[in-house]
Design a protein around this motif. Structure first.
Motif, PDB file in Angstrom:
ATOM      1  N   PHE A 166       4.754   7.495 -30.522  1.00 40.86           N
ATOM      2  CA  PHE A 166       4.801   6.968 -29.164  1.00 40.86           C
ATOM      3  C   PHE A 166       3.861   5.777 -29.036  1.00 40.86           C
ATOM      4  O   PHE A 166       2.979   5.543 -29.871  1.00 40.86           O
ATOM      5  CB  PHE A 166       4.418   8.063 -28.166  1.00 40.86           C
ATOM      6  CG  PHE A 166       5.434   9.176 -28.117  1.00 40.86           C
ATOM      7  CD1 PHE A 166       6.598   9.023 -27.389  1.00 40.86           C
ATOM      8  CD2 PHE A 166       5.224  10.349 -28.811  1.00 40.86           C
ATOM      9  CE1 PHE A 166       7.541  10.036 -27.344  1.00 40.86           C
ATOM     10  CE2 PHE A 166       6.149  11.366 -28.778  1.00 40.86           C
ATOM     11  CZ  PHE A 166       7.317  11.216 -28.036  1.00 40.86           C
ATOM     12  N   THR A 167       4.030   5.039 -27.984  1.00 39.10           N
ATOM     13  CA  THR A 167       3.252   3.823 -27.761  1.00 39.10           C
ATOM     14  C   THR A 167       1.765   4.116 -27.647  1.00 39.10           C
ATOM     15  O   THR A 167       0.940   3.401 -28.221  1.00 39.10           O
ATOM     16  CB  THR A 167       3.738   3.117 -26.478  1.00 39.10           C
ATOM     17  OG1 THR A 167       5.136   2.945 -26.553  1.00 39.10           O
ATOM     18  CG2 THR A 167       3.065   1.767 -26.320  1.00 39.10           C
ATOM     19  N   ASN A 168       1.389   5.189 -26.943  1.00 40.13           N
ATOM     20  CA  ASN A 168      -0.042   5.479 -26.780  1.00 40.13           C
ATOM     21  C   ASN A 168      -0.686   5.868 -28.112  1.00 40.13           C
ATOM     22  O   ASN A 168      -1.845   5.551 -28.366  1.00 40.13           O
ATOM     23  CB  ASN A 168      -0.268   6.560 -25.726  1.00 40.13           C
ATOM     24  CG  ASN A 168       0.406   7.865 -26.068  1.00 40.13           C
ATOM     25  OD1 ASN A 168       1.236   7.915 -26.974  1.00 40.13           O
ATOM     26  ND2 ASN A 168       0.068   8.908 -25.328  1.00 40.13           N
ATOM     27  N   GLU A 169       0.063   6.547 -29.011  1.00 43.75           N
ATOM     28  CA  GLU A 169      -0.466   6.858 -30.343  1.00 43.75           C
ATOM     29  C   GLU A 169      -0.664   5.587 -31.159  1.00 43.75           C
ATOM     30  O   GLU A 169      -1.664   5.430 -31.859  1.00 43.75           O
ATOM     31  CB  GLU A 169       0.472   7.801 -31.088  1.00 43.75           C
ATOM     32  CG  GLU A 169       0.544   9.185 -30.500  1.00 43.75           C
ATOM     33  CD  GLU A 169       1.576  10.044 -31.207  1.00 43.75           C
ATOM     34  OE1 GLU A 169       2.362   9.502 -32.024  1.00 43.75           O
ATOM     35  OE2 GLU A 169       1.604  11.249 -30.932  1.00 43.75           O
ATOM     36  N   LEU A 201      -1.230   2.573 -29.975  1.00 42.53           N
ATOM     37  CA  LEU A 201      -2.395   1.877 -29.412  1.00 42.53           C
ATOM     38  C   LEU A 201      -3.698   2.538 -29.862  1.00 42.53           C
ATOM     39  O   LEU A 201      -4.694   1.848 -30.150  1.00 42.53           O
ATOM     40  CB  LEU A 201      -2.296   1.843 -27.887  1.00 42.53           C
ATOM     41  CG  LEU A 201      -1.199   0.955 -27.313  1.00 42.53           C
ATOM     42  CD1 LEU A 201      -1.106   1.122 -25.797  1.00 42.53           C
ATOM     43  CD2 LEU A 201      -1.463  -0.495 -27.677  1.00 42.53           C
ATOM     44  N   HIS A 202      -3.691   3.857 -29.920  1.00 49.48           N
ATOM     45  CA  HIS A 202      -4.895   4.565 -30.382  1.00 49.48           C
ATOM     46  C   HIS A 202      -5.213   4.186 -31.825  1.00 49.48           C
ATOM     47  O   HIS A 202      -6.378   3.897 -32.154  1.00 49.48           O
ATOM     48  CB  HIS A 202      -4.687   6.074 -30.257  1.00 49.48           C
ATOM     49  CG  HIS A 202      -5.790   6.873 -30.874  1.00 49.48           C
ATOM     50  ND1 HIS A 202      -7.031   6.974 -30.293  1.00 49.48           N
ATOM     51  CD2 HIS A 202      -5.855   7.576 -32.035  1.00 49.48           C
ATOM     52  CE1 HIS A 202      -7.808   7.711 -31.061  1.00 49.48           C
ATOM     53  NE2 HIS A 202      -7.122   8.102 -32.119  1.00 49.48           N
ATOM     54  N   SER A 210      -6.659   0.699 -31.965  1.00 53.27           N
ATOM     55  CA  SER A 210      -8.043   0.601 -31.467  1.00 53.27           C
ATOM     56  C   SER A 210      -9.031   1.206 -32.461  1.00 53.27           C
ATOM     57  O   SER A 210     -10.136   0.683 -32.650  1.00 53.27           O
ATOM     58  CB  SER A 210      -8.170   1.290 -30.103  1.00 53.27           C
ATOM     59  OG  SER A 210      -7.989   2.682 -30.233  1.00 53.27           O
TER      60      SER A 210
END
Length: 124
Positions: free
Chosen positions: A9-12, A14-15, A18
């Motif tokens: 997923f997108t949030n993974e 991005l994590h 970062s």
């Protein structure tokens, strides 16, 4: 239609980005601020023997031996003390004359010091 084993997923994503950028930032910060430390530590540790020799000269044998025993210094830092030299002298001249008349106690077969050889076990 293709089957995928794992969906990201997108949030993974991005994590993970970062975290990767934080690793690079940490490495850069360490090189700027702390990279001098290992070389300085190596220099200080290489001077330990010289510092201990100076302390022995400055404070005398009795105080240095008290310090060496209390802090459990390694043998290489104690070789110049009087007690270490005396202990080594006694150890090198230890007499074994008190063992001259001793002999081994009898074994179970009644002989002194002789042992029957074991039978070898052959498994193959």
């Amino acid at each position: 239609m293709k089957g995928y084993d794992q969906v990201i997923f997108t949030n993974e994503l991005l994590h993970h980005r970062s975290v990767g950028s934080q690793i690079e930032e940490t490495r850069r910060t360490w090189e700027e601020r702390c990279s001098w430390f290992p070389a300085a530590q190596r220099d200080l540790y290489s001077r330990c023997s010289k510092i201990y020799e100076e302390c022995l000269e400055k404070y005398g044998n009795k105080n240095y031996e008290f310090y060496a025993n209390r802090n459990r210094l390694r043998v290489e830092h104690r070789v110049n003390t009087k007690s270490y030299r005396d202990r080594e002298e006694r150890r090198s001249h230890m007499s074994m004359e008190h063992l001259k008349g001793y002999k081994a106690s009898p074994t179970s077969n009644g002989q002194y010091g002789s042992v029957k050889p074991m039978q070898l076990f052959y498994c193959f």
